[in-house]
Scaffold this active site. Sequence first.
Site, PDB file in Angstrom:
ATOM      1  CG  ASP A   1      -2.055  -0.952   1.100  1.00 22.19           C
ATOM      2  OD1 ASP A   1      -2.307  -1.401  -0.023  1.00 22.19           O
ATOM      3  OD2 ASP A   1      -2.711  -1.238   2.123  1.00 22.19           O
TER       4      ASP A   1
ATOM      5  CE  LYS B   1      -8.197   0.285  -2.955  1.00 22.03           C
ATOM      6  NZ  LYS B   1      -7.171  -0.664  -2.522  1.00 22.03           N
TER       7      LYS B   1
ATOM      8  CB  ILE C   1      -7.315  -2.254  11.831  1.00 22.27           C
ATOM      9  CG1 ILE C   1      -7.506  -3.260  12.969  1.00 22.27           C
ATOM     10  CG2 ILE C   1      -7.872  -0.881  12.201  1.00 22.27           C
ATOM     11  CD1 ILE C   1      -6.982  -2.844  14.298  1.00 22.27           C
TER      12      ILE C   1
ATOM     13  CB  ALA D   1      -2.346   4.048  12.598  1.00 20.52           C
TER      14      ALA D   1
ATOM     15  CG  MET E   1      -8.427   6.772   6.528  1.00 15.38           C
ATOM     16  SD  MET E   1      -9.348   5.458   5.711  1.00 15.38           S
ATOM     17  CE  MET E   1      -9.916   4.484   7.106  1.00 15.38           C
TER      18      MET E   1
END
Length: 273
Positions: A38, A60, A96, A122, A173
Amino acid sequence: MNVNKGKVYLVGAGPGDPELLTVKALRLLRTADVVLHDDLVTPEILQLTSPTAEVQNVGKRCGRKAIRQEEINFLMVTHAASGRQVVRLKSGDPLIFGRAGEEIEALRQADIEYEIVPGITAALGAAAAAAIPLTHRRMSSTLVLTAGHRASDADDSDWSRFASAASTLVVYMPGSNYAEIAGRLKASGFAAETPCAIISQATTDRHQLHVSTVADLHLSPRLPSPTLLVVGEVAQFADRDLAKSLPALGRESETAFALRLAESLSPSAEPWA
Ligand SMILES: C[S@@+](CC[C@H](N)C(=O)[O-])C[C@H]1O[C@@H](n2cnc3c(N)ncnc32)[C@H](O)[C@@H]1O
């Protein structure tokens, strides 16, 4: 099961500091034929992959064109079906906010052997970097991990269930529209004086911390992503000095450390290889 098939390891890379990788994750990175990672996996960790491995960013935000989940599933399945050992490397913990559920489903459907290697998520890395106790005997007995970005317009999740004084909300996020998040917190019943901490690039030597309250969260600076927001009484313990002065790897640069670590774990030096 087809014995000629390879295997896919869904591996957690942790929050950024290579020293926070598990020993198993490190061993797999050193020996995988293919690493599909990622965006958030740090360069210091990617340096630990084998020089002969095929390493691909399937994040992404990679390049201009977003890679669809189906394409990632296809890559994992086809590499493993051709007998390769594949590490699907995700930041933090793979289970997660990591779409692991969809990937596990694809691997099961294709009858590909897989294994999950947990990582430090995180929330735990950021809490440690800022010295925030996520639970506290007198202040917080409930820990909630939630996402700031709603999964879809139909997502009506609100945070009112967590507004009780005895809980800690960790928002993954969170984006940078803090006015919107503050509005959501207030609408959910969080008191204006509830402490908040924004932790940016936790556990790397680039990390930053901003402490506020729900009332003045909207005035927070835009810190470099990735960021995490901690809301709750425990956020008052955030140690500004620690966050400023804590190079993740002491005096040694992360890159130098990663190379030295990789060297010490070269296949010939590995007792467990
Ligand atoms: C798609 S989620 C992946 C979470 C990951 N699987 C985990 O367990 O940490 C990405 C979000 O994780 C958070 N994050 C990941 N690494 C971080 C770091 N080093 N510092 C602060 N937040 C981080 C940010 O909120 C980021 O937007």
